[in-house]
Scaffold this motif. Structure first.
Motif, PDB file in Angstrom:
ATOM      1  N   PRO A  18       0.668   0.044   4.996  1.00 36.71           N
ATOM      2  CA  PRO A  18      -0.285   0.261   3.903  1.00 36.71           C
ATOM      3  C   PRO A  18      -0.357  -0.900   2.896  1.00 36.71           C
ATOM      4  CG  PRO A  18       0.989   2.242   4.304  1.00 36.71           C
ATOM      5  CD  PRO A  18       1.578   1.189   5.183  1.00 36.71           C
ATOM      6  N   SER A  19       0.786  -1.491   2.518  1.00 38.04           N
ATOM      7  CA  SER A  19       0.718  -2.546   1.494  1.00 38.04           C
ATOM      8  C   SER A  19       0.111  -3.826   2.059  1.00 38.04           C
ATOM      9  CB  SER A  19       2.100  -2.817   0.886  1.00 38.04           C
ATOM     10  OG  SER A  19       3.010  -3.232   1.872  1.00 38.04           O
ATOM     11  N   GLY A  20       0.473  -4.187   3.297  1.00 42.21           N
ATOM     12  CA  GLY A  20      -0.081  -5.403   3.899  1.00 42.21           C
ATOM     13  C   GLY A  20      -1.578  -5.280   4.118  1.00 42.21           C
ATOM     14  N   ILE A  37       0.279 -10.478  10.362  1.00 42.94           N
ATOM     15  CA  ILE A  37       0.995 -10.238  11.616  1.00 42.94           C
ATOM     16  C   ILE A  37       1.859  -8.981  11.490  1.00 42.94           C
ATOM     17  CG2 ILE A  37       1.083 -12.696  12.199  1.00 42.94           C
ATOM     18  CD1 ILE A  37       4.086 -12.610  11.376  1.00 42.94           C
ATOM     19  N   ASP A  38       2.137  -8.355  12.630  1.00 43.78           N
ATOM     20  CA  ASP A  38       3.019  -7.184  12.624  1.00 43.78           C
ATOM     21  C   ASP A  38       3.768  -7.136  13.948  1.00 43.78           C
ATOM     22  OD1 ASP A  38       3.046  -4.339  10.823  1.00 43.78           O
ATOM     23  OD2 ASP A  38       3.946  -4.269  12.820  1.00 43.78           O
ATOM     24  N   ASN A  39       5.023  -6.773  13.874  1.00 43.10           N
ATOM     25  CA  ASN A  39       5.817  -6.770  15.099  1.00 43.10           C
ATOM     26  C   ASN A  39       5.544  -5.567  16.000  1.00 43.10           C
ATOM     27  OD1 ASN A  39       7.134  -4.760  13.727  1.00 43.10           O
ATOM     28  ND2 ASN A  39       9.000  -5.922  13.359  1.00 43.10           N
ATOM     29  N   ARG A  40       4.865  -4.555  15.468  1.00 41.76           N
ATOM     30  CA  ARG A  40       4.569  -3.396  16.317  1.00 41.76           C
ATOM     31  C   ARG A  40       3.440  -3.713  17.287  1.00 41.76           C
ATOM     32  NH1 ARG A  40       6.090   1.500  13.528  1.00 41.76           N
ATOM     33  NH2 ARG A  40       6.590   0.993  11.384  1.00 41.76           N
ATOM     34  N   ALA A  49       3.827   8.610   6.171  1.00 43.18           N
ATOM     35  CA  ALA A  49       3.400   9.088   4.852  1.00 43.18           C
ATOM     36  C   ALA A  49       2.120   9.902   4.973  1.00 43.18           C
ATOM     37  CB  ALA A  49       3.179   7.901   3.928  1.00 43.18           C
ATOM     38  N   ASP A  50       1.943  10.837   4.058  1.00 43.40           N
ATOM     39  CA  ASP A  50       0.709  11.621   4.143  1.00 43.40           C
ATOM     40  C   ASP A  50       0.133  12.008   2.790  1.00 43.40           C
ATOM     41  OD1 ASP A  50       2.525  13.453   3.280  1.00 43.40           O
ATOM     42  OD2 ASP A  50       2.093  14.972   4.792  1.00 43.40           O
ATOM     43  N   GLY A  51       0.826  11.676   1.685  1.00 43.41           N
ATOM     44  CA  GLY A  51       0.344  12.130   0.384  1.00 43.41           C
ATOM     45  C   GLY A  51      -0.456  11.053  -0.316  1.00 43.41           C
ATOM     46  N   GLY A 354       5.360  -3.351  -1.754  1.00 47.00           N
ATOM     47  CA  GLY A 354       5.574  -2.071  -1.083  1.00 47.00           C
ATOM     48  C   GLY A 354       7.044  -1.752  -0.904  1.00 47.00           C
ATOM     49  N   ASP A 355       7.363  -1.127   0.236  1.00 48.52           N
ATOM     50  CA  ASP A 355       8.741  -0.712   0.497  1.00 48.52           C
ATOM     51  C   ASP A 355       9.705  -1.902   0.514  1.00 48.52           C
ATOM     52  OD1 ASP A 355       7.954   1.891   0.681  1.00 48.52           O
ATOM     53  OD2 ASP A 355       8.718   2.245   2.701  1.00 48.52           O
ATOM     54  N   ALA A 356       9.206  -3.093   0.695  1.00 47.53           N
ATOM     55  CA  ALA A 356      10.066  -4.281   0.641  1.00 47.53           C
ATOM     56  C   ALA A 356      10.699  -4.412  -0.749  1.00 47.53           C
ATOM     57  CB  ALA A 356       9.255  -5.531   0.970  1.00 47.53           C
ATOM     58  N   GLY A 367       5.456   6.839  -2.237  1.00 43.26           N
ATOM     59  CA  GLY A 367       5.777   5.565  -1.589  1.00 43.26           C
ATOM     60  C   GLY A 367       4.552   4.826  -1.091  1.00 43.26           C
ATOM     61  N   MET A 368       3.738   5.518  -0.322  1.00 38.90           N
ATOM     62  CA  MET A 368       2.567   4.849   0.233  1.00 38.90           C
ATOM     63  C   MET A 368       1.602   4.470  -0.893  1.00 38.90           C
ATOM     64  SD  MET A 368       0.069   6.033   3.283  1.00 38.90           S
ATOM     65  CE  MET A 368      -0.440   7.637   2.671  1.00 38.90           C
ATOM     66  N   ASN A 369       1.474   5.343  -1.866  1.00 37.35           N
ATOM     67  CA  ASN A 369       0.559   5.056  -2.982  1.00 37.35           C
ATOM     68  C   ASN A 369       0.993   3.818  -3.750  1.00 37.35           C
ATOM     69  OD1 ASN A 369      -1.357   7.599  -3.329  1.00 37.35           O
ATOM     70  ND2 ASN A 369       0.634   8.305  -2.642  1.00 37.35           N
TER      71      ASN A 369
HETATM   72  P1  FAD Z   1       5.676  -0.190   6.091  1.00 34.21           P
HETATM   73  O1  FAD Z   1       4.691   0.917   6.236  1.00 34.21           O
HETATM   74  O2  FAD Z   1       7.073   0.060   6.462  1.00 34.21           O
HETATM   75  O3  FAD Z   1       5.118  -1.421   6.929  1.00 34.21           O
HETATM   76  C1  FAD Z   1       5.901  -2.570   7.204  1.00 34.21           C
HETATM   77  C2  FAD Z   1       5.403  -3.225   8.483  1.00 34.21           C
HETATM   78  O4  FAD Z   1       6.032  -4.504   8.634  1.00 34.21           O
HETATM   79  C3  FAD Z   1       5.749  -2.413   9.715  1.00 34.21           C
HETATM   80  O5  FAD Z   1       4.576  -2.206  10.490  1.00 34.21           O
HETATM   81  C4  FAD Z   1       6.790  -3.270  10.438  1.00 34.21           C
HETATM   82  O6  FAD Z   1       6.726  -3.093  11.823  1.00 34.21           O
HETATM   83  C5  FAD Z   1       6.385  -4.686   9.994  1.00 34.21           C
HETATM   84  N1  FAD Z   1       7.479  -5.687  10.065  1.00 34.21           N
HETATM   85  C6  FAD Z   1       8.741  -5.574   9.607  1.00 34.21           C
HETATM   86  N2  FAD Z   1       9.446  -6.697   9.844  1.00 34.21           N
HETATM   87  C7  FAD Z   1       8.611  -7.557  10.470  1.00 34.21           C
HETATM   88  C8  FAD Z   1       8.750  -8.888  10.973  1.00 34.21           C
HETATM   89  N3  FAD Z   1       9.893  -9.589  10.876  1.00 34.21           N
HETATM   90  N4  FAD Z   1       7.689  -9.480  11.575  1.00 34.21           N
HETATM   91  C9  FAD Z   1       6.519  -8.816  11.690  1.00 34.21           C
HETATM   92  N5  FAD Z   1       6.337  -7.555  11.221  1.00 34.21           N
HETATM   93  C10 FAD Z   1       7.357  -6.927  10.615  1.00 34.21           C
HETATM   94  N6  FAD Z   1       4.747   7.773   1.034  1.00 34.21           N
HETATM   95  C11 FAD Z   1       3.792   8.419   0.347  1.00 34.21           C
HETATM   96  O7  FAD Z   1       3.119   7.813  -0.520  1.00 34.21           O
HETATM   97  N7  FAD Z   1       3.510   9.721   0.554  1.00 34.21           N
HETATM   98  C12 FAD Z   1       4.176  10.434   1.483  1.00 34.21           C
HETATM   99  O8  FAD Z   1       3.895  11.607   1.672  1.00 34.21           O
HETATM  100  C13 FAD Z   1       5.200   9.803   2.234  1.00 34.21           C
HETATM  101  N8  FAD Z   1       5.862  10.461   3.191  1.00 34.21           N
HETATM  102  C14 FAD Z   1       6.746   9.772   3.976  1.00 34.21           C
HETATM  103  C15 FAD Z   1       7.359  10.436   4.994  1.00 34.21           C
HETATM  104  C16 FAD Z   1       8.235   9.782   5.823  1.00 34.21           C
HETATM  105  C17 FAD Z   1       8.879  10.554   6.893  1.00 34.21           C
HETATM  106  C18 FAD Z   1       8.505   8.402   5.642  1.00 34.21           C
HETATM  107  C19 FAD Z   1       9.456   7.672   6.564  1.00 34.21           C
HETATM  108  C20 FAD Z   1       7.909   7.731   4.611  1.00 34.21           C
HETATM  109  C21 FAD Z   1       7.031   8.408   3.779  1.00 34.21           C
HETATM  110  N9  FAD Z   1       6.382   7.762   2.734  1.00 34.21           N
HETATM  111  C22 FAD Z   1       5.470   8.426   1.982  1.00 34.21           C
HETATM  112  C23 FAD Z   1       6.669   6.383   2.451  1.00 34.21           C
HETATM  113  C24 FAD Z   1       5.661   5.457   3.080  1.00 34.21           C
HETATM  114  O9  FAD Z   1       5.613   5.616   4.481  1.00 34.21           O
HETATM  115  C25 FAD Z   1       6.025   4.038   2.776  1.00 34.21           C
HETATM  116  O10 FAD Z   1       6.265   3.925   1.400  1.00 34.21           O
HETATM  117  C26 FAD Z   1       4.897   3.089   3.150  1.00 34.21           C
HETATM  118  O11 FAD Z   1       4.624   3.120   4.520  1.00 34.21           O
HETATM  119  C27 FAD Z   1       5.284   1.670   2.770  1.00 34.21           C
HETATM  120  O12 FAD Z   1       4.273   0.790   3.170  1.00 34.21           O
HETATM  121  P2  FAD Z   1       4.599  -0.713   3.438  1.00 34.21           P
HETATM  122  O13 FAD Z   1       3.314  -1.300   3.908  1.00 34.21           O
HETATM  123  O14 FAD Z   1       5.229  -1.314   2.244  1.00 34.21           O
HETATM  124  O15 FAD Z   1       5.703  -0.746   4.587  1.00 34.21           O
END
Ligand code: FAD
Length: 660
Positions: A18-20, A37-40, A49-51, A354-356, A367-369
């Motif tokens: 979500p943040s990227g 880029i993404d490793n998946r 996440a769903d909220g 984001g989560d980083a 978290g996602m928000n």
């Molecule tokens: P991520 O979604 O973790 O994305 C990071 C991406 O970077 C991944 O795709 C990963 O594969 C990629 N990556 C990592 N390292 C590398 C690398 N070296 N090279 C290339 N790619 C890489 N949040 C809410 O707001 N509401 C909710 O209801 C909620 N419920 C949740 C329920 C669960 C079970 C979980 C696990 C989380 C929940 N969250 C919720 C939290 C939410 O999922 C995260 O806060 C959100 O996804 C963070 O987004 P992000 O983009 O920062 O990181």
């Protein structure tokens, strides 16, 4: 055979969660040279996440796709608390409203992360050919500090591995979503919407794994809780894993519990669960499965937790009501980590989002928000800096605006989590109300508390500005519904203020039937056109956004005269400019007047914003929809000074102004 290649890009985004994706949205809108880029192998499809908080939906509206969320998602407007009853049963103790009617057109909505990613990806494609490069792993990072002050330099070198058929190493960085094996077992066309089918098939990989060296001007690490970027920079994290281990299941419930389709917290001696109704008949349950030694920092052995164990826990907690399921679309187990990175940038060339930067329990759905809002905040700034239009020093505001919020988030989570897992029933409702009250504005995103900076001009002592009392610099524009002057149709300001990349001057023109006010409006428009004493026009003073807009500043007028009593052409031409191809800008003049067919458009915008209906005011809204500056209708000079602190001026010859 050496398959290593070299390339360069202005912005590299690592991670397409979500943040990227939010950061990438801005790259697409501004048309800058960027890669993500993404490793998946594929995007997320189920679970996670769903909220969605209402504020996030407001941002989605400004990006043009909130309707897709509303159409598919499930809205929650109240939370129910269940506690042990007198005869070993459980009883509903409270029903708490979790919406505020007047604050926003949107409500908290549940929809899985995969769909949100779908909508942002579609929006990115609408505006550019930027696409996520999948199965690409960032492997090494070098950063040349000496180049950090030259905005045109490429101080960042990232080596990436583009996975080929020959690579058998599983991608890294997926530890937190450790339910993915469960999801993969059930992932097929029948439980996905058709527009996700194309993404289901893993992409064609090169035969051999390739190594590419990418040089970049800016790097955004959006790579999740185990952030690779953060580790390369040796940025420490504070905090630890908590002792709370949760099972999370997305199922179609078979149950006679009456609140199964309502957000509920159920406490009894067997534990506490959270019930979250979702789209397509699904309900998500958060179920405590194990408690470690308090303060444990080691990750626990998740292999011991099975779906059957979670089912049995659910049945014990909901008893004497029945509970079972046949369909489970996704499940996972995780240990909540409450951590915050010590900093979210390195020299304003490398950023974490984001989560980083922050991890915490997912139970409040923040978290996602927060992650998306981080990406939204950093994305436009970097893109506009790369375009050459934003002064690079403005990039400092990413950390000064978002890092304190990450700290608040952790604080919030630390207060909330214990209440959630604490099994003493009596305290629940009052404690929840207390915490909700304290953090409500923050959690819902109504207040972000952005401090004074080059982007935000606050009044002394953070006082209100008398001419626009509820337009608080550093906060959002409170959404209101307006009437388009030309066609009479109604629209929420969240949509009118489209996130297209420009700063917007809101000319709150007041009542132009009043001759004095008309005079003032004409003086203002002479100022905007650069025909007043200072000879400077804020509309033609700054460098363009190449390939997108001639000016990074747009103007929108909102007046209070009755819709039927003034004409579109009564407004000075600079407020409704003419384009030889597209004609008059009918979308630039709006009216704050009550409307018979739409009760939300009730002519109270000025009142909600604290603006005098005759005298009006002047407001600058930033590209990310936050208020930057407010002034009186005539304050063009001060307005221009504010923008001078943010945007790069054209020189007399129209070239880049080196002596900023
Ligand atoms: P991520 O979604 O973790 O994305 C990071 C991406 O970077 C991944 O795709 C990963 O594969 C990629 N990556 C990592 N390292 C590398 C690398 N070296 N090279 C290339 N790619 C890489 N949040 C809410 O707001 N509401 C909710 O209801 C909620 N419920 C949740 C329920 C669960 C079970 C979980 C696990 C989380 C929940 N969250 C919720 C939290 C939410 O999922 C995260 O806060 C959100 O996804 C963070 O987004 P992000 O983009 O920062 O990181």
């Amino acid at each position: 055979e050496d398959t290593s290649t070299q390339s360069q890009t202005d912005v590299l985004i690592i991670g397409a969660g979500p943040s990227g994706l939010m950061a990438a949205y801005w790259m697409a809108r501004y048309g800058v040279d960027a890669r993500i880029i993404d490793n998946r192998d594929t995007k997320v499809f189920l679970g996670h996440a769903d909220g969605l908080r209402a504020r996030t939906l407001e941002l989605f509206d400004s990006m043009g796709f909130q309707h897709r969320v509303i159409q598919e998602g499930s809205i929650s407007t109240e939370a129910n608390i269940w506690v042990p009853g007198p005869q070993g049963n459980i009883i509903r103790q409270a029903q708490i409203d979790i919406f505020r009617v007047d604050e926003s057109p949107f409500h908290n909505t549940r929809l899985n992360q995969g769909r949100i990613e779908r909508f942002i990806l579609d929006s990115i494609r609408e505006h550019s050919d930027l696409d996520v490069e999948r199965s690409v792993i960032a492997d090494s990072l070098e950063y040349d500090e000496e180049l950090s002050n030259d905005p045109n330099s490429y101080p960042i070198t990232v080596k990436v591995r583009v996975l080929g058929e020959d690579d058998s190493n599983p991608p890294c960085g997926q530890e937190i979503e450790n339910g993915s094996e469960a999801a993969d077992n059930v992932l097929n066309r029948s439980n996905l919407l058709p527009d996700d089918w194309a993404d289901l098939a893993p992409r064609k990989k090169p035969r051999k794994t390739q190594v590419e060296t990418i040089k970049a001007k800016y790097l955004i690490g959006c790579d999740g809780a185990h952030s690779w970027t953060r580790k390369q920079l040796d940025i420490p994290v504070e905090g630890s894993n908590t002792d709370h281990i949760w099972g999370v299941i997305d199922v179609i419930p078979l149950s006679d519990f009456p609140d199964i389709r309502r957000v509920s917290v159920v406490n009894n001696a067997a534990g506490t669960i959270l019930v979250i109704p979702r789209e397509r008949g699904l309900v998500r349950f958060y179920v405590p499965v194990q408690t470690c030694e308090a303060g444990a920092t080691e990750r626990f052995d998740r292999s011991k937790i099975t779906l059957e164990l979670i089912r049995a826990r659910m049945q014990a907690i909901l008893a004497p009501f029945t509970f079972d399921f046949k369909e489970c679309s996704w499940w996972t187990v995780y240990q909540v980590g409450q951590r915050i990175a010590a900093q979210s940038t390195k020299d304003n060339r490398i950023f974490l989002a984001g989560d980083a930067v922050h991890t915490h329990s997912p139970k409040m759905g923040l978290g996602m928000n927060m992650s998306m809002q981080d990406g939204f905040n950093v994305g436009w700034k970097i893109a506009l800096a790369v375009a050459g239009t934003l002064k690079p020093e403005v990039l400092e505001t990413y950390a000064s605006e978002r890092h304190p919020l990450a700290e608040m988030l952790l604080d919030f989570d630390r207060h909330w989590s214990p209440i959630f897992t604490d099994r003493k029933p009596g305290a629940k409702a009052s404690d929840m109300a207390l915490i909700a009250g304290r953090f409500e504005d923050f959690a819902d995103g109504w207040k972000v508390f952005y401090p004074a900076s080059s982007l935000v001009r606050k009044a002394e002592d953070n006082a209100e500005f008398a001419f626009a009392r509820h337009m608080i610099p550093g906060e959002r524009v409170r959404p209101v519904k307006l009437r388009n002057h030309a066609d009479g149709g109604t629209q929420w300001t969240t949509r009118v203020l489209e996130s297209d990349g420009r700063f917007r001057i809101l000319v709150l023109a007041g009542d132009i039937r009043n001759p004095m006010q008309r005079q003032r409006l004409e003086t203002l428009t002479r100022g905007l056109a650069g025909q007043s004493g200072s000879n400077i026009s804020p509309l033609s003073r700054y460098l363009e956004i190449p390939g997108r807009f001639k000016s990074p500043v747009d103007v929108l007028t909102i007046h209070t005269s009755p819709w039927k009593e003034v004409e579109f052409f009564d407004f000075p031409e600079i407020l409704r400019p003419f384009d030889p191809v597209k004609g008059w800008a009918y979308d630039k003049i709006w009216c704050d007047d009550a409307c018979m067919f739409d009760r939300y458009c009730d002519g109270t915008a000025y009142e909600k914003w604290g603006v005098d209906r005759v005298l009006g005011a002047l407001v600058i809204v930033r590209p990310d929809q936050y208020i930057g500056w407010v002034g009186e209708l005539g304050d063009v000079e001060e307005l221009t000074q504010h923008l001078d602190g943010i945007l790069v001026k054209k020189s007399a010859t129209g070239e880049f102004d080196q002596a900023l």
